[in-house]
Scaffold this active site. Structure first.
Site, short mmCIF file in Angstrom:
data_model
loop_
_atom_site.label_atom_id
_atom_site.label_comp_id
_atom_site.label_asym_id
_atom_site.label_seq_id
_atom_site.Cartn_x
_atom_site.Cartn_y
_atom_site.Cartn_z
N LYS A 212 0.83 -1.20 0.00
CA LYS A 212 0.00 0.00 0.00
C LYS A 212 0.87 1.26 0.00
CE LYS A 212 -3.30 2.27 3.04
NZ LYS A 212 -4.13 2.14 4.24
N GLU A 218 10.85 -4.63 4.27
CA GLU A 218 10.94 -6.04 3.85
C GLU A 218 10.55 -6.19 2.38
OE1 GLU A 218 9.37 -4.81 6.44
OE2 GLU A 218 9.75 -5.98 8.25
N GLY A 273 -4.47 -2.08 5.48
CA GLY A 273 -3.71 -3.22 4.94
C GLY A 273 -4.36 -4.55 5.28
N ARG A 274 -4.75 -4.74 6.53
CA ARG A 274 -5.30 -6.04 6.95
C ARG A 274 -6.72 -6.27 6.46
NH1 ARG A 274 -3.96 -2.54 10.76
NH2 ARG A 274 -5.51 -1.68 12.19
N GLU A 359 -3.71 -6.47 15.33
CA GLU A 359 -3.26 -5.17 14.85
C GLU A 359 -4.41 -4.15 14.95
OE1 GLU A 359 -1.72 -4.24 10.72
OE2 GLU A 359 0.21 -4.47 11.72
N HIS A 390 -2.53 -32.85 19.52
CA HIS A 390 -1.37 -33.60 19.99
C HIS A 390 -0.26 -32.65 20.43
CE1 HIS A 390 -3.09 -37.44 18.73
NE2 HIS A 390 -3.64 -36.70 17.78
N LYS A 518 10.16 -0.07 13.84
CA LYS A 518 10.71 0.26 12.51
C LYS A 518 11.71 1.40 12.63
CE LYS A 518 6.44 -0.72 9.93
NZ LYS A 518 5.39 -0.11 9.12
O1 F6P Z 1 3.80 -2.56 9.70
C1 F6P Z 1 2.47 -2.90 9.69
C2 F6P Z 1 1.86 -2.68 8.34
O2 F6P Z 1 1.70 -1.33 8.11
C3 F6P Z 1 0.53 -3.42 8.19
O3 F6P Z 1 -0.52 -2.75 8.73
C4 F6P Z 1 0.48 -3.60 6.72
O4 F6P Z 1 -0.47 -4.58 6.38
C5 F6P Z 1 1.89 -4.00 6.43
O5 F6P Z 1 2.67 -3.21 7.31
C6 F6P Z 1 2.35 -3.82 5.00
O6 F6P Z 1 2.24 -2.50 4.59
P1 F6P Z 1 2.38 -2.09 3.07
O7 F6P Z 1 1.26 -2.75 2.32
O8 F6P Z 1 2.26 -0.61 3.04
O9 F6P Z 1 3.70 -2.57 2.58
#
Ligand code: F6P
Length: 554
Positions: A212, A218, A273-274, A359, A390, A518
Site C-alpha cells: 500500500k 521487507e 492493509g489487513r 493489529e 497432539h 521500525k
Molecule cells: O507494519 C504494519 C503494516 O503497516 C501493516 O498494517 C500492513 O499490512 C503491512 O505493514 C504492510 O504495509 P504495506 O502494504 O504498506 O507494505
C-alpha cells in the site's frame, strides 16, 4: 465525513453493570447442566446465514446473558457505528480516514462517498483491470522476456499485503485455474528468498510488488533482490515490465522503483492493509482462482456485510461472536482466544485473524486518546486440527487459563481419502465436547476402578485424570470451503473485530504501535554495519550489536 466516537465510559453503562452482576450469578454455571435443563439450547444458541452455521451453545451464557450483551452493544452505540463504517465516516479518527473495505465488495450502482466523491467507479475500474490482467496471464497473452507464458506469480508483500491473499489463494486451491502457481515472499530473510528462487524460472515468473505504502522495508528489499535475480538469470531492464507489476497507493514510489505506470494497480488510503485482500492486493488470489471466483469471494463478503447491517442484534453473527469475546475478556479475565480450523485448506486462517484482530484491537487508548481502563483485544493463536490436539490442546483441557476457542470445520472435503474426513469432523466435535463436558473427579475414580486398580492407585491418579470442563467454544460449520463462504467467513471476523472496537471505544484501523520498532531498526542497523559509531541507547542492545559484529559471517 468526520466521525465523533462516543466518549462515554462503557463500564458506566447500565448493561455493563448488569453484566457484572450476571457474571456473579453465573459463578457456578454448568454447561453440562444447562444442556440437560434445556433441550432447546442448541437451537436457541445457533444461527445459519451466509453459508455459515454458527453453534454458540457451548458458551457460559444463558438467555439473559445474551440479552444483556446485546443491550450493551446497543447502549454503546453500535447501530450508529455500523452506519458510520459503511457510510464512509472517518472511523479511523487518528488518521482522519474512513475504513471502506466494505466498498470493495459492493456491486456497481451503489454509491459510497469519500470527500464527496463516489468511489465505486474507481473500485470497479480496478476490478476490471484485474480481470484483464488475469485474462492475459491465463490465456498466455502476457509473456515473459523469452516469449514464454507466465507459469508462476510471486507476491512480494508483508502483513496485510501477504496474509489475506495467502490465506485465500491457498484455501481455494481446489478452484485454481490454468495452472498458474502462486508464491509468497514476505520476510526479509534471505533463506526464504533463496528457497523460493530455486523453484522459479525467470522467463516465466511474474512478480507482484504488493505494498500500500511502497515504503515497507521487507517488501522493498525483496523486490530489489527479485529484480537482481531476474537480471542475473538473463532478463533485461528493457523487458522488466513483463515481469514486474505493483499494487500500491504510492504510484510515484512504484514508478521510481522501475515499474511501468500501466503495470500499477491502485490501492487507497481508505482501505487498511489487513482489510485489503478484497482490493487489487487480492490480485494473486485472482491469478490463482480466476476473476469469477474472486468475484464470488467478494459476493460472499457482501452477503455478510448485509447480514451485519440488517440482521437483528440477537441474530447477528459478527455481533454475537464479538460480544462473547467481550464477555470472556472483560468479565471472565480471558486473555487469549484460540482459532482452530479443522481443514488443511484453512490452515492459514489463524495467521490472518491474528493480524486482523491483534493489529486492529491491540490498543491501550480510546479514540479520544484517554487511557483504556479495561482489557482490549486478546492474544489470537491456534492452528490446524488435529495437529493441535497432539500439542497445545492439553493446556486448553487441563491448564489453569480460560481460553475460549472457535472451531472452524467444513462438512465435506475436496480430497476424500477413505473415512479421513469423517474422523477429522468427529475430532473437531469431540474436542469442543470434551472442553465442555470435562471429566469429574467421581468419573475419573470410576474409570480407574473399572480398570481394576487398587484404591490407593485410584486416589493417586484421579486428580491427574480430572478435566474441569465448562470451557467455552464456538463451532463454525461450512458445507465446503468455497469462494463465497470463505468471503463470508473472513468478513464475519472483520466485523467481529469492529464491534469489539466500538465496545472498547478504540480505533481498530490505525497501527501506530508497529512504528517504533521500525524507527529504532534504522539506528540499530547503522550501528551494526558501522555507519553510525555512536553507542546504542542501552547496554543490552549495544552488547548484542557487538556480539553480531564479532561473530557475523554472512
Ligand atoms: O507494519 C504494519 C503494516 O503497516 C501493516 O498494517 C500492513 O499490512 C503491512 O505493514 C504492510 O504495509 P504495506 O502494504 O504498506 O507494505
Amino acid at each position: 465525513m468526520p466521525y465523533t466516537p462516543s466518549s462515554q465510559d462503557v463500564t458506566q453503562l447500565p448493561s455493563w453493570q448488569a453484566l457484572r452482576e450476571q457474571r456473579q450469578t453465573l459463578e457456578g454455571f454448568s454447561l453440562r447442566q444447562a444442556f440437560t435443563d434445556d433441550p432447546q439450547r442448541f437451537a436457541r444458541f445457533s444461527l445459519d446465514d451466509c453459508g455459515l452455521f454458527l453453534d454458540y451453545s457451548k458458551n457460559l451464557i444463558d438467555v439473559r446473558t445474551r440479552s444483556l450483551l446485546v443491550e450493551l452493544a446497543r447502549e454503546a452505540g453500535l447501530a450508529e457505528a455500523i452506519a458510520a463504517l459503511f457510510d464512509g465516516a472517518q472511523v479511523n479518527a487518528s488518521e482522519r480516514r474512513p475504513a471502506l473495505h466494505t466498498a470493495l465488495r459492493r456491486p456497481l450502482g451503489e454509491r459510497v462517498l469519500v470527500d464527496g466523491v463516489d468511489v465505486m467507479p474507481q473500485v470497479h475500474r480496478a476490478l476490471q483491470r484485474m480481470s484483464e490482467l488475469v485474462g492475459r496471464v491465463h490465456h498466455g497473452l502476457w509473456r515473459g522476456y523469452s516469449d514464454k507464458p507466465i507459469t508462476d506469480v510471486v507476491n512480494i508483500g508483508i502483513g496485510g499485503s501477504f496474509l489475506g491473499p495467502q490465506l485465500v489463494s491457498e484455501a481455494l486451491l481446489p478452484f485454481a485455474q490454468r495452472g498458474v502457481r502462486c508464491h509468497y515472499l514476505a520476510n526479509i530473510d534471505g533463506s526464504s528468498f533463496q528457497e523460493l528462487a530455486a523453484k522459479l524460472c525467470a522467463e516465466t515468473t511474474l512478480f507482484i510488488v504488493s505494498s500500500k505504502t511502497f515504503g515497507t522495508l521487507e517488501t522493498l528489499k525483496n523486490a530489489q533482490a527479485a529484480r537482481g535475480w531476474y537480471l542475473a538469470q538473463g532478463g533485461s531492464e528493457e523487458e522488466l515490465h513483463r515481469h514486474f507489476m505493483a499494487v500500491s497507493s504510492n504510484v510515484e514510489a512504484a514508478c521510481a522503483f522501475g515499474i511501468r505506470e500501466e503495470n500499477i494497480l491502485p490501492m487507497w488510503d481508505w482501505v487498511g492493509g489487513r482489510y485489503s485482500l478484497w482490493s487489487a492486493i487480492g490480485l494473486p488470489i485472482a491469478m490463482s482462482i480466476g476473476i469469477s471466483n474472486f468475484k464470488e469471494l467478494l459476493t460472499g463478503a457482501y452477503r455478510m456485510d448485509r447480514h451485519f447491517q440488517q440482521a437483528p442484534f440477537e441474530r447477528n453473527m459478527p455481533l454475537l461472536l464479538a460480544m462473547l469475546g467481550v464477555w470472556y475478556g472483560n468479565f471472565w479475565g480471558a486473555q487469549s482466544h484460540a482459532i482452530l480450523p479443522y481443514d488443511h485448506y484453512l490452515r492459514n486462517i489463524t495467521k490472518h485473524l491474528q493480524q486482523l484482530d491483534m493489529e486492529s484491537n491491540g490498543k491501550r487508548v480510546r479514540q479520544d486518546g484517554s487511557a483504556l481502563q479495561i482489557a482490549s483485544g486478546p492474544v489470537i493463536w491456534g492452528g490446524v486440527g488435529c495437529n493441535g490436539q497432539h500439542a497445545y490442546h492439553q493446556l486448553l483441557h487441563q491448564g489453569t487459563l480460560l481460553i475460549p476457542a472457535d472451531f472452524i470445520v467444513p462438512v465435506s472435503s475436496y480430497n476424500p481419502v477413505a473415512d479421513h474426513h469423517q474422523w477429522l469432523f468427529a475430532n473437531c466435535l469431540s474436542q469442543s465436547q470434551a472442553l465442555m463436558l470435562g471429566k469429574s473427579h467421581a468419573e475419573a475414580e470410576a474409570e480407574l476402578r473399572a480398570q481394576g486398580l487398587s484404591e490407593a492407585e485410584v486416589q493417586r491418579l484421579a486428580p491427574h485424570k480430572v478435566v474441569p470442563g465448562n470451557r467455552p467454544s464456538n463451532t463454525l460449520v461450512l458445507e465446503r470451503v468455497s469462494p463465497g463462504r470463505l468471503g463470508a467467513l473472513i468478513a464475519l471476523y472483520e466485523h467481529k473485530v469492529f464491534v469489539q472496537s466500538v465496545i472498547w471505544g478504540i480505533n481498530a484501523f490505525d497501527q501506530w504501535g508497529v512504528e517504533l520498532g521500525k524507527e529504532l531498526g534504522k539506528g540499530v542497523y547503522s550501528r551494526m554495519v558501522g555507519s553510525d559509531l555512536s553507542g546504542a541507547e542501552d547496554a543490552s542492545t549495544q552488547g548484542l550489536i557487538d556480539f553480531f559484529r564479532s561473530h557475523h559471517r554472512g
